[in-house]
Design a protein around this motif. Structure first.
Motif, PDB file in Angstrom:
ATOM      1  N   GLY A 131      -3.984  -6.734  -6.993  1.00 27.74           N
ATOM      2  CA  GLY A 131      -4.403  -5.390  -6.616  1.00 27.74           C
ATOM      3  C   GLY A 131      -3.262  -4.403  -6.750  1.00 27.74           C
ATOM      4  O   GLY A 131      -2.099  -4.778  -6.966  1.00 27.74           O
ATOM      5  N   SER A 134      -1.165   0.082  -3.168  1.00 28.48           N
ATOM      6  CA  SER A 134      -1.859   0.651  -2.001  1.00 28.48           C
ATOM      7  C   SER A 134      -2.908  -0.319  -1.462  1.00 28.48           C
ATOM      8  O   SER A 134      -3.094  -0.437  -0.239  1.00 28.48           O
ATOM      9  CB  SER A 134      -2.505   1.986  -2.372  1.00 28.48           C
ATOM     10  N   GLU A 135      -3.580  -1.022  -2.352  1.00 25.43           N
ATOM     11  CA  GLU A 135      -4.578  -2.007  -1.922  1.00 25.43           C
ATOM     12  C   GLU A 135      -3.920  -3.165  -1.180  1.00 25.43           C
ATOM     13  O   GLU A 135      -4.437  -3.641  -0.156  1.00 25.43           O
ATOM     14  CB  GLU A 135      -5.358  -2.523  -3.127  1.00 25.43           C
ATOM     15  N   THR A 138      -2.865  -1.975   2.295  1.00 27.03           N
ATOM     16  CA  THR A 138      -4.016  -1.889   3.203  1.00 27.03           C
ATOM     17  C   THR A 138      -4.438  -3.282   3.670  1.00 27.03           C
ATOM     18  O   THR A 138      -4.755  -3.494   4.844  1.00 27.03           O
ATOM     19  CB  THR A 138      -5.195  -1.186   2.505  1.00 27.03           C
ATOM     20  N   TYR A 139      -4.436  -4.231   2.735  1.00 25.29           N
ATOM     21  CA  TYR A 139      -4.831  -5.598   3.081  1.00 25.29           C
ATOM     22  C   TYR A 139      -3.892  -6.190   4.122  1.00 25.29           C
ATOM     23  O   TYR A 139      -4.337  -6.763   5.122  1.00 25.29           O
ATOM     24  CB  TYR A 139      -4.827  -6.465   1.819  1.00 25.29           C
TER      25      TYR A 139
END
Length: 331
Positions: A131, A134-135, A138-139
């Motif tokens: 990913g 940013s993904e 967030t995760y």
């Protein structure tokens, strides 16, 4: 075959069989007549099924033959002793016979997860494939922990239980292929390794273990047992031993159904822990202790009653009167 003429010729026998099957009490002569008509109707059913299949008539005769067979053989009522034998002998014996398969699968899963985790952590390309930055942020910082508290505890426990029970059942049922359990176990190890790598990359590896340990110790062990059961079934296909391949697969398959039933109960416990303990505002050491105790109880149940049951001759298979007639094998 003229199906209408054939049905008209035997309709009186079928009706008579239906009446005898429905009667509450039968005389000796009526019981003998019931058996005779049952055999004749079963023959009619077989002939119609192969010679001139008619869905409506086949459904009628199938129901009639099944009802008559049940009246002749009787129904076996569940007894407390049966339930006790199942949970104190059959299930632990089946799990005990899988203990080394479980240990081997566990070791393989740990090795694969660690290798994948370390490789992903050290490879920018592998991490980027999971990913965008940013993904991944967030995760690691939100989604991983929020997963355990996004839903009501009761609803989440039911979801986790049914999902894990489905995965375990697929591993067991798909074991005959050899490929399905191996693939599911590999995918599970890769997923854990990648999740650990993402958390470690964000300096949250401690949180990763804190969140998965309470329920994961028992939950993952159940998955490993299911995977080992599936692989053992495949091994039985390749090396049936002194039995015919069909007889060996039948016996092993029945015992693995017992394993699946036992795992369903264990996964209910892990689902409860995941829904009510993992997100609870408790100290992490206490949560880890709860998970370790759940795993210890599972292994104690497998090793102690399991060993005694196996020494007493239990395998997890059905009893002789439950499994039905088995063709005698020579040599």
């Amino acid at each position: 075959m003229d199906i209408d003429a054939y049905a008209a010729a035997h309709r009186d026998q079928w009706d008579r069989l239906d009446r005898l099957t429905s009667r509450r009490r039968l005389t000796g002569a009526e019981a003998d007549e019931l058996v005779t008509l049952y055999r004749a109707t079963a023959g009619h059913f077989s002939r119609i099924r192969t010679g001139a299949p008619d869905p409506a008539l086949l459904a009628e005769l199938s129901t009639l033959v099944a009802a008559a067979r049940g009246r002749i053989t009787g129904t076996r009522e569940a007894r407390i002793s049966d339930v006790r034998r199942f949970w104190l002998a059959s299930v632990p014996a089946a799990l005990y016979r899988l203990r080394w398969w479980t240990v081997a699968v566990t070791a393989a899963e740990v090795v694969i997860a660690v290798v994948v985790g370390v490789w992903t952590l050290r490879s920018p390309e592998a991490m980027a494939a999971l990913g965008s930055q940013s993904e991944l942020d967030t995760y690691a910082q939100e989604s991983f922990e929020a997963y355990y508290s996004n839903f009501a505890a009761g609803e989440f426990a039911g979801y986790v239980w049914t999902n894990n029970a489905r995965i375990a059942a697929l591993c067991v049922a798909g074991g005959i292929t050899g490929v399905l359990p191996a693939y599911m176990l590999f995918a599970n190890a890769v997923s854990i390794g990648q999740a650990g790598a993402i958390m470690a990359d964000h300096h949250l590896l401690g949180q990763f273990f804190a969140l998965i340990t309470p329920h994961g110790l028992l939950e993952l062990t159940c998955v490993f047992v299911a995977g080992g059961a599936g692989l053992k079934l495949f091994w039985t296909l390749l090396a049936p031993g002194g039995r015919s391949r069909g007889a060996a697969l039948a016996a092993e398959g029945r015992s693995l159904i017992t394993v699946a039933a036992g795992l369903t109960a264990a996964l209910a416990v892990s689902g409860f822990i995941e829904a009510f303990v993992t997100p609870a505002p408790l100290p992490w050491p206490l949560k880890g202790l709860i998970g370790a105790l759940a795993l210890a109880v599972f292994w104690a149940y497998t090793l102690l009653p399991g060993r005694r049951a196996v020494l007493a001759g239990h395998t997890g298979d059905l009893e002789a009167d439950e499994a039905g007639a088995v063709q005698v094998e020579v040599g």
